[in-house]
Design an enzyme around this catalytic site. Structure first.
Site, PDB file in Angstrom:
ATOM      1  N   GLY A  29       0.821  -1.204   0.000  1.00 31.94           N
ATOM      2  CA  GLY A  29       0.000   0.000   0.000  1.00 31.94           C
ATOM      3  C   GLY A  29       0.848   1.244   0.000  1.00 31.94           C
ATOM      4  N   ASN A  30       0.232   2.388   0.261  1.00 31.85           N
ATOM      5  CA  ASN A  30       0.991   3.640   0.352  1.00 31.85           C
ATOM      6  C   ASN A  30       0.321   4.569   1.363  1.00 31.85           C
ATOM      7  OD1 ASN A  30      -0.852   5.582  -1.114  1.00 31.85           O
ATOM      8  ND2 ASN A  30      -0.553   4.062  -2.742  1.00 31.85           N
ATOM      9  N   ARG A  31       0.942   5.720   1.618  1.00 34.94           N
ATOM     10  CA  ARG A  31       0.516   6.602   2.703  1.00 34.94           C
ATOM     11  C   ARG A  31      -0.586   7.583   2.341  1.00 34.94           C
ATOM     12  NH1 ARG A  31       3.831   6.185   6.982  1.00 34.94           N
ATOM     13  NH2 ARG A  31       5.919   5.343   6.662  1.00 34.94           N
TER      14      ARG A  31
END
Ligand code: C5P
Length: 222
Positions: A29-31
């Site tokens: 995933g990412n932020r």
């Protein structure tokens, strides 16, 4: 038209991160929090637009838009967007789409029985570039999060992806970007630029929505 410059305009907007499964319990995933995208969806709706929000997983309440679709992966987001792209007037890509996904996600939980693990990743489709390449294409707005040389890279993407507008911000330093309540943007289009200084993301979204409406109307007046 004064208060509602986007009345009747059909907007497709992507927001949030994507999740790329490794196995049934894990993902890459990412932020991205989705905050900027959700705020922009609200601001465009407030200008009269009929907004369809296509969102990856976020912790945010759904904004008051005409339609919303929840997706997980970049491929899901791609499918949801391409099914609707021919029927929109304006496409805004705020989502932090994963550039790569695991090539062959496991059907059952990967066990920690080896000393290391190598992941094989493959490229995801570039949703924004694909929408901008449609004929006819909607008015397209992209985002660019950069750690340096913001104008060079943003103008490069504007040209390479054939966008009508790009909103760029500096990430990675002490200022702006992911997981914050405020942000600043440099907005570029083929013959222009406007800087929106550091402010609350909801206010920034209102100013960006007004600028998008201005450029969109100028295009359609021609
Ligand atoms: O090239 P880069 O990923 O930096 O471009 C960012 C812009 O492209 C953002 O507007 C993002 O939403 C969009 N994008 C996309 N699909 C991808 C990658 C990026 O729509 N697979």
């Amino acid at each position: 038209l004064a208060g509602r410059p986007l009345a009747g305009v059909r907007v497709l907007l992507t927001a949030g991160p994507t999740r790329e499964p490794l196995d049934p319990v894990r993902y890459l995933g990412n932020r991205s929090s989705g905050r900027m995208g959700y705020a922009l969806a609200t601001a465009l709706s407030d200008l009269g637009a009929q907004v369809t929000l296509i969102s990856g997983p976020t912790a945010l309440p759904m904004p008051p838009v005409a339609e919303s679709i929840q997706v997980e992966t970049a491929l899901d987001m791609h499918g949801a967007v391409m099914a609707r792209a021919a029927d929109c007037d304006l496409f805004v890509a705020t989502a932090a789409v994963a550039d790569y996904r695991p090539a062959d996600p496991a059907d059952s939980k990967i066990k920690k029985d080896a000393t290391g693990l190598t992941l094989h990743l493959v490229r995801n489709p570039d949703i924004l570039a694909e929408v901008a390449a449609l004929t006819p294409a909607p008015f397209t707005v992209g985002f660019a999060a950069e750690t340096d040389r913001v104008e060079d890279y943003a103008r490069g993407k504007l040209a390479a992806k054939r966008l009508d507008m790009i909103a760029a911000n500096l990430v990675g330093g002490a200022t702006g970007g992911f997981e914050r309540d405020d942000n600043a943007l440099m907005v570029f289009w083929p013959n222009g630029r406007r800087d929106l200084p550091m402010m609350d993301k909801r206010q920034l979204a209102r100013e960006l929505a007004a600028l998008i409406a201005e450029r969109y109307r100028e295009r359609h007046a021609a």
